[in-house]
Design an enzyme around this catalytic site. Structure first.
Site, mmCIF file in Angstrom:
data_model
loop_
_atom_site.group_PDB
_atom_site.id
_atom_site.type_symbol
_atom_site.label_atom_id
_atom_site.label_comp_id
_atom_site.label_asym_id
_atom_site.label_seq_id
_atom_site.Cartn_x
_atom_site.Cartn_y
_atom_site.Cartn_z
ATOM 1 N N CYS A 55 -5.099 -5.005 -2.654
ATOM 2 C CA CYS A 55 -6.147 -4.299 -3.351
ATOM 3 C C CYS A 55 -7.428 -5.021 -2.986
ATOM 4 O O CYS A 55 -7.396 -6.164 -2.545
ATOM 5 C CB CYS A 55 -6.000 -4.394 -4.865
ATOM 6 N N GLY A 106 -6.928 -1.186 0.531
ATOM 7 C CA GLY A 106 -6.250 -0.207 -0.311
ATOM 8 C C GLY A 106 -6.858 1.159 -0.131
ATOM 9 O O GLY A 106 -8.075 1.296 -0.187
ATOM 10 N N ASN A 110 -6.531 -7.817 -8.247
ATOM 11 C CA ASN A 110 -5.815 -7.882 -6.967
ATOM 12 C C ASN A 110 -4.745 -8.953 -7.092
ATOM 13 O O ASN A 110 -5.048 -10.087 -7.432
ATOM 14 C CB ASN A 110 -6.800 -8.222 -5.838
ATOM 15 N N GLY A 111 -3.491 -8.559 -6.815
ATOM 16 C CA GLY A 111 -2.383 -9.511 -6.943
ATOM 17 C C GLY A 111 -1.295 -8.908 -7.799
ATOM 18 O O GLY A 111 -1.452 -7.814 -8.335
ATOM 19 N N TYR A 113 -2.323 -10.379 8.824
ATOM 20 C CA TYR A 113 -2.515 -8.938 8.899
ATOM 21 C C TYR A 113 -3.610 -8.381 7.998
ATOM 22 O O TYR A 113 -4.372 -7.505 8.394
ATOM 23 C CB TYR A 113 -1.199 -8.233 8.540
HETATM 24 P P1 5GP Z 1 7.021 -1.743 10.936
HETATM 25 O O1 5GP Z 1 7.325 -0.532 11.701
HETATM 26 O O2 5GP Z 1 7.663 -2.959 11.481
HETATM 27 O O3 5GP Z 1 7.385 -1.516 9.499
HETATM 28 O O4 5GP Z 1 5.443 -1.916 10.947
HETATM 29 C C1 5GP Z 1 4.814 -2.920 11.672
HETATM 30 C C2 5GP Z 1 3.340 -2.609 11.733
HETATM 31 O O5 5GP Z 1 2.836 -2.460 10.421
HETATM 32 C C3 5GP Z 1 2.522 -3.705 12.394
HETATM 33 O O6 5GP Z 1 1.736 -3.113 13.394
HETATM 34 C C4 5GP Z 1 1.652 -4.261 11.304
HETATM 35 O O7 5GP Z 1 0.322 -4.409 11.759
HETATM 36 C C5 5GP Z 1 1.708 -3.257 10.215
HETATM 37 N N1 5GP Z 1 1.868 -3.871 8.881
HETATM 38 C C6 5GP Z 1 2.437 -5.039 8.570
HETATM 39 N N2 5GP Z 1 2.398 -5.261 7.248
HETATM 40 C C7 5GP Z 1 1.781 -4.206 6.710
HETATM 41 C C8 5GP Z 1 1.404 -3.878 5.388
HETATM 42 O O8 5GP Z 1 1.681 -4.595 4.445
HETATM 43 N N3 5GP Z 1 0.703 -2.711 5.239
HETATM 44 C C9 5GP Z 1 0.383 -1.913 6.286
HETATM 45 N N4 5GP Z 1 -0.332 -0.815 6.075
HETATM 46 N N5 5GP Z 1 0.764 -2.191 7.535
HETATM 47 C C10 5GP Z 1 1.441 -3.318 7.747
HETATM 48 MG MG MG Z 2 -0.437 -2.823 13.082
#
Ligand code: 5GP
Ligand code: MG
Length: 450
Positions: free
Chosen positions: A2, A28, A102-103, A242
Site C-alpha cells: 500500500c 497499490g 501500510n503493512g 521489487y
Molecule cells: P510469477 O509468474 O512468478 O508469479 O510472477 C513473477 C513476476 O511478478 C516478476 O516479474 C515480478 O516482477 C512480479 N512480482 C513479484 N512479486 C510481485 C508482487 O508482489 N506483486 C506484483 N504485482 N508483481 C510481483
Molecule cells: Mg516483473
C-alpha cells in the site's frame, strides 16, 4: 503493499495528496482515498480504482482544509472491496478519526475478537480497523497517549498516518518493516511511503521516520516520541527487490543502485556465455543493467512492454493473469532469432509469468534461454504486507530449482544467493527481513494467517 501520503498545514493539502498518491500508484492499484481536515471536520472520499480514475477536480475541491492524508491499496489483509478501502474514517465520542495504513498486523484477529466480545462493531474486515477501535476506547486524555497505548497492543508491520480535526499522527512499527519518509514543502511537513512522492510535488526529503517513532503534528509544530524499546530493524528486503520505485530513497539507500548491485552480484555468481542480456520489463531492468555491466555481455531490449495497461498481477484470477502476460509483453523477433540469451527478472513467485515469457522467447526463435533471478527463491509467505500469502502458491516452496527450470522451460536457471543478496547491503545486512527466503520470521504470528 500500500502507499500512504500526508501533509499538514498547506493550502492545497488534498491536491498535493492526490499528486503524492499518483506517484505512489505502483504500491497499490485497487482503491484510492483521501481524507482532509478543515480544522472543524473531516471530509473523505474513497473509491475502487486508480488515483487518476477515482478523483476529479470537483471531488478534490470538496476535500477542503489544510491537512490531508491519503492511501492507495493493494489488498494483503481483507478482501478487495470498497468497505476495505482506506483511509478508514470513524466517528467516536471525541470526534472523528481517519487512518491510512501500510503493512499487516499479525495479531489483529485476536484483538478483534476480544473487542467484539466487548461490544465493538466492525465496519470492515481490515486489520487496520482494530487500531482505530483501540484508540477510540482508551480513556487517556490526549490523542498521542491513546495512540501509544493502542500501538502497544498491536504486533506486526505498520507505517501509518492518523488524521483528526486538528492533529496528524505518523507512526512506524518498531521493526521498521515498511518504509516511511518525512519531507518538507515550504514549511509544511509531508510524509510518504517513498521519496518519489516528494519529487513530484517539489518537497524536500528530510529523513526517514525511525522504526518505533511516532510523530505528533499539530498547530504547535512537530513532536517526536519513542515509546517502544529499541529493536533490531527488520526492513523488508522485498522493497528493494521489487516493490519500491527505483527512483526512491528508502531504508537509507537509493533503490535503483541496490537493484543494480543485485544484478552485478548475480553475474558474478551465475555467469553464462550468450549473445545478449535481456531485461524482463519493467521490474527486471535495473538488475539487468548490473548483470550486463558486470558480465560485459551487451544488453538488448528483446521484450517490449505495452505501457498502457495495469500490472498483470492486479487480476486476482489465474486465468486472467495467464492472458495478461501476453497483453503486456511482446518479443522482438528479428533480434532474437537463433540467439542465445540470458534474461534477468527480479523474482519468481508462482512462475506462471516466466513460463509464458520463455514460451514467447522460444516462439520468437531464441535457441537458448538462460534465466537469472535477482533474488533468492521465495519459499515462504509474507505476513508483514507483501502479497505472497499462501505457501502452496509459491513454486519454490515445493520445488527444487531444477524442477522450476523445467517448469519454465529454461536452458538454465539461477537465483541470487542469500549471501550474495546480503553482500549487496552489507553495511547493515542484519537490519532487513529475509523471511520470504528463509521462513525465519522475526515475529511470531497467528497460525490462522497461514
Ligand atoms: P510469477 O509468474 O512468478 O508469479 O510472477 C513473477 C513476476 O511478478 C516478476 O516479474 C515480478 O516482477 C512480479 N512480482 C513479484 N512479486 C510481485 C508482487 O508482489 N506483486 C506484483 N504485482 N508483481 C510481483
Ligand atoms: Mg516483473
Amino acid at each position: 503493499m500500500c502507499g500512504i501520503f500526508g501533509i499538514y498545514n498547506h493550502q492545497e493539502a488534498s491536491n498535493l495528496v492526490y499528486l503524492g498518491l499518483y506517484a505512489l500508484q505502483h504500491r497499490g492499484q485497487e482503491s484510492a482515498g483521501i481524507v482532509s481536515s478543515d480544522h472543524r471536520q473531516l471530509h473523505h472520499y474513497r473509491q475502487m480504482g486508480l488515483v487518476s480514475e477515482v478523483f476529479t477536480r470537483e471531488i478534490l475541491k470538496r476535500l477542503s482544509g489544510r491537512n490531508a492524508i491519503g492511501h492507495v491499496r493493494y489488498s494483503t489483509a481483507g478482501s478487495s472491496e470498497l468497505k476495505n478501502a482506506q483511509p478508514f474514517v470513524v466517528d467516536y465520542h471525541r470526534g472523528t478519526l481517519a487512518i491510512a495504513h501500510n503493512g499487516n498486523l499479525t495479531n489483529a484477529s485476536l484483538i478483534r475478537s476480544e473487542l467484539e466480545s466487548r461490544g465493538s462493531i466492525f465496519q470492515s474486515n481490515m486489520d487496520t480497523e482494530v487500531i482505530v477501535h483501540l484508540i477510540a476506547r482508551y480513556k487517556e486524555k490526549t490523542l498521542i497517549e491513546r495512540t501509544v497505548h493502542a500501538l502497544k497492543q498491536v504486533e506486526g508491520a505498520y507505517s501509518l498516518l492518523i488524521l483528526t480535526e486538528r492533529e496528524m499522527i505518523v507512526a512506524r512499527d518498531p521493526f521498521g518493516f515498511r518504509p516511511l519518509v518525512l519531507g518538507q514543502l515550504k514549511g509544511a511537513p509531508v510524509v510518504a511511503s517513498e521519496t518519489c512522492a516528494f519529487d513530484l510535488i517539489g518537497a524536500k526529503f528530510v529523513r526517514e521516520i525511525e522504526p518505533g517513532e511516532i510523530l505528533l503534528i499539530d498547530e504547535q509544530g512537530t513532536k517526536s516520541f519513542k515509546p517502544f524499546p529499541q529493536r533490531q530493524r527488520h526492513q523488508c528486503i522485498f522493497e528493494f527487490i521489487y516493490f519500491a520505485r527505483p527512483d526512491s530513497f528508502i531504508f537509507n539507500r537509493n533503490v535503483y543502485g541496490v537493484r543494480k548491485s543485485f544484478g552485478a552480484q548475480l553475474a558474478r555468481e551465475a555467469p553464462v556465455e550468450v549473445d545478449m542480456v535481456v531485461p524482463i520489463p519493467d521490474s527486471g531492468f535495473p538488475a539487468t543493467l548490473g548483470y550486463s555491466a558486470q558480465s560485459k555481455i551487451p544488453l538488448e531490449l528483446g521484450m517490449i512492454r505495452n505501457h498502457y495497461i495495469g500490472r498483470t498481477f492486479i487480476e486476482p484470477e489465474q486465468r486472467i493473469r495467464h492472458f495478461g502476460v501476453k497483453i503486456k509483453l511482446n518479443p522482438v523477433k528479428e533480434l532474437l532469432k537463433n540467439k542465445r540469451i540470458v534474461t534477468v527478472d527480479d523474482s519468481i513467485v508462482r512462475a506462471t509469468t516466466s513460463r509464458k515469457i520463455n514460451k514467447m522467447f522460444r516462439n520468437a526463435g531464441a535457441k537458448e534461454i538462460h534465466v537469472r533471478i535477482s533474488s533468492p527463491p521465495i519459499t515462504h509467505p509474507c505476513f508483514f504486507g507483501i502479497d505472497t500469502p499462501k505457501r502452496s502458491e509459491l513454486i519454490a516452496s515445493s520445488h527444487e530449482v531444477k524442477e522450476i527450470q523445467k517448469f519454465i522451460n529454461a536452458s538454465s536457471l539461477n537465483y541470487l544467493s542469500l549471501e550474495g543478496l546480503k553482500k549487496c547491503v552489507k553495511e547493515d545486512a542484519e537490519s532487513f527481513c529475509y523471511a520470504c527466503f528463509t521462513g525465519d520470521y522475526p515475529l511470531p504470528f497467528q497460525m490462522e494467517l497461514e
